[in-house]
Write a protein that holds these residues in place. Structure first.
Motif, short mmCIF file in Angstrom:
data_model
loop_
_atom_site.label_atom_id
_atom_site.label_comp_id
_atom_site.label_asym_id
_atom_site.label_seq_id
_atom_site.Cartn_x
_atom_site.Cartn_y
_atom_site.Cartn_z
N GLN A 164 -46.58 -55.07 -51.82
CA GLN A 164 -47.73 -55.95 -51.65
C GLN A 164 -48.74 -55.35 -50.68
O GLN A 164 -49.96 -55.41 -50.91
N ARG A 165 -48.25 -54.74 -49.60
CA ARG A 165 -49.14 -54.10 -48.64
C ARG A 165 -49.88 -52.92 -49.28
O ARG A 165 -51.06 -52.69 -49.00
N THR A 166 -49.17 -52.18 -50.14
CA THR A 166 -49.81 -51.05 -50.83
C THR A 166 -50.97 -51.53 -51.68
O THR A 166 -52.05 -50.93 -51.69
N ASN A 167 -50.75 -52.62 -52.42
CA ASN A 167 -51.84 -53.18 -53.22
C ASN A 167 -53.02 -53.58 -52.34
O ASN A 167 -54.18 -53.34 -52.68
N ASP A 168 -52.72 -54.23 -51.21
CA ASP A 168 -53.79 -54.64 -50.29
C ASP A 168 -54.57 -53.44 -49.78
O ASP A 168 -55.80 -53.49 -49.66
N ARG A 199 -49.52 -61.16 -57.77
CA ARG A 199 -49.08 -62.51 -58.16
C ARG A 199 -47.84 -62.45 -59.06
O ARG A 199 -46.86 -63.19 -58.84
N LEU A 200 -47.86 -61.57 -60.06
CA LEU A 200 -46.72 -61.44 -60.97
C LEU A 200 -45.48 -60.94 -60.23
O LEU A 200 -44.36 -61.36 -60.52
N ARG A 201 -45.69 -60.05 -59.27
CA ARG A 201 -44.57 -59.53 -58.49
C ARG A 201 -43.91 -60.64 -57.68
O ARG A 201 -42.69 -60.70 -57.55
N SER A 202 -44.72 -61.55 -57.14
CA SER A 202 -44.19 -62.68 -56.38
C SER A 202 -43.39 -63.62 -57.28
O SER A 202 -42.31 -64.08 -56.91
N ILE A 203 -43.93 -63.88 -58.48
CA ILE A 203 -43.21 -64.74 -59.43
C ILE A 203 -41.89 -64.11 -59.83
O ILE A 203 -40.84 -64.78 -59.90
N GLU A 258 -35.90 -63.76 -59.76
CA GLU A 258 -34.76 -62.84 -59.69
C GLU A 258 -33.79 -63.19 -58.57
O GLU A 258 -32.56 -63.15 -58.77
N VAL A 259 -34.31 -63.50 -57.39
CA VAL A 259 -33.42 -63.72 -56.23
C VAL A 259 -32.47 -64.89 -56.47
O VAL A 259 -31.24 -64.73 -56.33
N PRO A 260 -32.95 -66.09 -56.82
CA PRO A 260 -32.00 -67.20 -57.08
C PRO A 260 -31.03 -66.88 -58.22
O PRO A 260 -29.85 -67.26 -58.16
N THR A 261 -31.53 -66.18 -59.26
CA THR A 261 -30.66 -65.84 -60.39
C THR A 261 -29.51 -64.94 -59.96
O THR A 261 -28.35 -65.18 -60.33
N LEU A 262 -29.80 -63.93 -59.17
CA LEU A 262 -28.75 -63.01 -58.72
C LEU A 262 -27.80 -63.68 -57.73
O LEU A 262 -26.60 -63.39 -57.71
N VAL A 263 -28.31 -64.58 -56.90
CA VAL A 263 -27.44 -65.31 -55.96
C VAL A 263 -26.45 -66.18 -56.75
O VAL A 263 -25.24 -66.22 -56.44
N LEU A 264 -26.95 -66.88 -57.77
CA LEU A 264 -26.06 -67.70 -58.61
C LEU A 264 -25.04 -66.83 -59.33
O LEU A 264 -23.86 -67.21 -59.44
N TRP A 265 -25.47 -65.66 -59.81
CA TRP A 265 -24.53 -64.76 -60.48
C TRP A 265 -23.45 -64.27 -59.53
O TRP A 265 -22.27 -64.17 -59.91
N LEU A 266 -23.81 -63.97 -58.29
CA LEU A 266 -22.81 -63.53 -57.31
C LEU A 266 -21.79 -64.63 -57.03
O LEU A 266 -20.58 -64.37 -56.92
#
Length: 203
Positions: free
Chosen positions: A188-192, A122-126, A131-139
């Motif tokens: 995520q698959r590894t955790n599963d 769950r934390l990894r998904s959050i 991170e993704v939108p933040t880095l896109v805005l930075w680019l």
């Protein structure tokens, strides 16, 4: 005489049953150790990847400083990137490394470990959603700054390098996002898989 024979047979049967039970217990312990070892091995690549991320921080710092100077980017842009990178690495370490210890793989802690692995997912998904939108805005910010702050008398090769950098940044961003999502899904698959192994062991 007949009673003695019966008693002897009963004692022999009891001895055989005890030996058989001891063998089963020994086999169970061996199976548990194998499954626990497999769980640790499954999670080990995630820890190695996070340590690799830590090693990349100084390389990113030096590389982007050189790009900042060449493309006339602001210090705010540089500071923002380094803050995001450092926070991201710390978050990855706390989520993927320090959250699970060797003690969590002991037989008595496996139910708690399932909760930790589920929370990790769950934390990894959050973390990914932030991170993704933040880095896109930075680019986008970096591309705009490189375009706006380019000196009017910049030589052609410098202009071509900046234009190429912007195009390369877009291509690199797309490739980077694909790579990041692949790593995310693999984690995520590894955790599963580990959760499945724990359920198998408990069964």
């Amino acid at each position: 005489m007949e009673n003695n024979n019966q008693n002897t047979e009963l004692e022999l049967m009891r001895s055989q049953m005890e030996d058989f039970k001891a063998q089963l217990d020994k086999q169970k312990i061996v199976n548990e150790k194998m499954i626990i070892g497999s769980m640790k091995k499954s999670m080990s690549w995630i820890k190695r990847f996070v340590y690799f991320e830590c090693c990349l921080v100084p390389i990113i710092a030096v590389s982007w400083f050189a790009i900042k100077e060449f493309a006339h980017l602001s210090w705010l842009n540089y500071a923002f990137l380094m803050t995001v990178v450092i926070v991201s690495v710390i978050a990855d370490y706390r989520i993927n490394v320090s959250a699970i210890s060797d003690a969590d793989y002991s037989r008595n802690n496996l139910l708690t470990t399932i909760k930790k692995l589920t929370r990790m997912k769950r934390l990894r998904s959050i973390d990914m959603m932030i991170e993704v939108p933040t880095l896109v805005l930075w680019l986008l910010w970096s591309g705009i700054e490189a375009w706006v702050y380019m000196p009017a008398d910049a030589p052609d090769f410098a202009r071509a390098a900046v234009y190429g950098g912007i195009v390369g940044g877009v291509i690199g961003a797309v490739c980077g996002l694909i790579f990041a999502f692949r790593i995310f899904l693999k984690m995520q698959r590894t955790n599963d898989e580990v959760i499945s192994q724990i359920n198998e062991l408990n069964a």
